[in-house]
Scaffold this active site. Structure first.
Site, mmCIF file in Angstrom:
data_model
loop_
_atom_site.group_PDB
_atom_site.id
_atom_site.type_symbol
_atom_site.label_atom_id
_atom_site.label_comp_id
_atom_site.label_asym_id
_atom_site.label_seq_id
_atom_site.Cartn_x
_atom_site.Cartn_y
_atom_site.Cartn_z
ATOM 1 N N ARG A 146 0.810 -1.213 0.000
ATOM 2 C CA ARG A 146 0.000 0.000 0.000
ATOM 3 C C ARG A 146 0.849 1.272 0.000
ATOM 4 O O ARG A 146 0.312 2.384 -0.066
ATOM 5 C CB ARG A 146 -0.926 0.012 1.230
ATOM 6 C CG ARG A 146 -1.832 -1.192 1.335
ATOM 7 C CD ARG A 146 -2.521 -1.244 2.694
ATOM 8 N NE ARG A 146 -3.528 -0.196 2.820
ATOM 9 C CZ ARG A 146 -4.831 -0.402 2.695
ATOM 10 N NH1 ARG A 146 -5.287 -1.612 2.425
ATOM 11 N NH2 ARG A 146 -5.691 0.586 2.834
ATOM 12 N N TYR A 149 0.630 4.395 -2.433
ATOM 13 C CA TYR A 149 -0.444 5.361 -2.179
ATOM 14 C C TYR A 149 -0.207 6.112 -0.870
ATOM 15 O O TYR A 149 -0.219 7.347 -0.837
ATOM 16 C CB TYR A 149 -1.777 4.629 -2.143
ATOM 17 C CG TYR A 149 -2.981 5.531 -2.017
ATOM 18 C CD1 TYR A 149 -3.349 6.389 -3.047
ATOM 19 C CD2 TYR A 149 -3.763 5.526 -0.870
ATOM 20 C CE1 TYR A 149 -4.464 7.221 -2.945
ATOM 21 C CE2 TYR A 149 -4.881 6.335 -0.754
ATOM 22 C CZ TYR A 149 -5.218 7.184 -1.792
ATOM 23 O OH TYR A 149 -6.318 8.002 -1.683
ATOM 24 N N ARG A 215 -14.595 0.706 10.242
ATOM 25 C CA ARG A 215 -14.426 1.855 9.346
ATOM 26 C C ARG A 215 -15.550 2.840 9.666
ATOM 27 O O ARG A 215 -16.555 2.491 10.293
ATOM 28 C CB ARG A 215 -14.523 1.436 7.865
ATOM 29 C CG ARG A 215 -13.404 0.534 7.377
ATOM 30 C CD ARG A 215 -12.063 1.238 7.343
ATOM 31 N NE ARG A 215 -11.030 0.373 6.750
ATOM 32 C CZ ARG A 215 -10.319 -0.517 7.423
ATOM 33 N NH1 ARG A 215 -10.533 -0.692 8.714
ATOM 34 N NH2 ARG A 215 -9.395 -1.239 6.811
#
Length: 319
Positions: A146, A149, A215
């Site tokens: 990741r 990004y 989330r």
């Protein structure tokens, strides 16, 4: 004679999910909009209803190359934002964040324009502080899958603040937490679009890990409202400022809610958790409340209903 309240706005990534909603709202506010997009993840379908608007212009452009236009404000949204897309070509993802920021900052410097960077909650990595405040520096793996990004966006923030300090550039930096809504890409790999598409197709709902990771989901209309309010603040306020919904839910709860909402017979299946996938992600939006007088208004059930209706129409056209 031009209306003095009307601004000329460049939106990079303007044909994407967030960008298309922003373009739409800027036009609603009476501004002129130049939408620049290379269509890697953006789609003309997202902005086709704007193509004949007298104050809208579309330009195919990759911001890793310089852009020479005349505008008053720049909204820098260009960058693939889902793991499926940004890991497809990780070198290009980093270039988009870093070279793109340099090019857009250079343009803003030449024009004396105000510029907003669409940063991300990913700058916090897998946080050890919860909820995340803007003064938290993050817990990021610089060499993981990741990282293209995460670190690209962190470097872009560095560039923005160095241009601000060195060249007195008028900057705004927004850290965006999970946003959802109509015009999400059906294959972007994000949980909301994944679950809705799988449920509508009667496919297994793929849930990673035990589903207890959390989330917080912010509806796109609320996000765009915050973006406009941030750009409208005085030059003394630069951010970074968190924008998102502080109400958490588990991924399993989200999956169950979408299955019930769609009336799907899909079963939930559990797969291994991807590397560096954060277990918690939730914004502290105190600064947004105080400085932008903003907080999200659209509850999750209402936003999901609109998003489900969008995907129902989209999938019916594809069948």
């Amino acid at each position: 004679m031009r209306d003095p309240q009307r601004k000329s706005c460049l939106v990079t990534g303007g044909a994407g999910f967030l960008g298309s909603h922003l373009c739409e709202q800027l036009l609603e506010c009476g501004h002129e909009v130049l939408c620049a997009d290379n269509f890697f993840t953006g789609s003309k379908r997202n902005i086709e209803h704007l193509l004949h608007h007298p104050r809208f212009e579309l330009m195919r452009h990759d911001i890793t190359f310089p852009l020479y236009v005349e505008v008053d404000e720049i909204y820098n949204l260009a960058c693939p934002a889902s793991p499926v897309h940004y890991q497809h070509d990780p070198v290009q993802t980093t270039k988009t964040s870093v070279h793109g920021a340099i090019n857009m900052l250079g343009l803003a410097k030449r024009l004396h324009a105000k510029i907003l960077q669409a940063s991300t909650s990913e700058v916090y990595g897998d946080p050890v502080v919860h909820p995340q405040r803007e003064d938290y520096w993050g817990h990021v793996n610089p060499i993981g899958l990741r990282s293209c990004y995460d670190e690209g966006k962190r470097c872009a923030e560095t560039l923005f603040f160095d241009y601000h300090r060195q060249h007195r550039l008028r900057i705004k930096v927004m850290r965006i937490f999970n946003t959802y809504g109509p015009r999400m890409h059906p294959s972007d790999g994000r949980v909301v679009s994944n679950f809705i598409v799988q449920a509508l197709r009667g496919e297994a709902i793929t849930l990673y890990g035990d589903g207890l990771q959390t989330r917080s989901f912010c509806y796109v209309d609320d996000l765009v409202d915050a973006m406009l309010k941030l750009m409208g603040t005085g030059d003394a306020f630069t951010g970074p400022v968190n924008v998102g919904n502080p109400v958490e839910c588990t991924i399993r709860e989200l999956a169950e809610r979408i299955v019930a909402m769609t009336g799907s017979r899909s079963e939930i299946v559990y797969l291994p958790l991807p590397n560096d996938d954060p277990l918690q992600r939730c914004p502290d939006i105190t600064l947004a409340r105080e400085s932008l007088h903003w907080e999200p208004k659209v509850p999750l059930h209402q936003g999901l209903e609109s998003t489900v209706r969008y995907f129902e129409r989209l999938l019916s056209r594809q069948d």
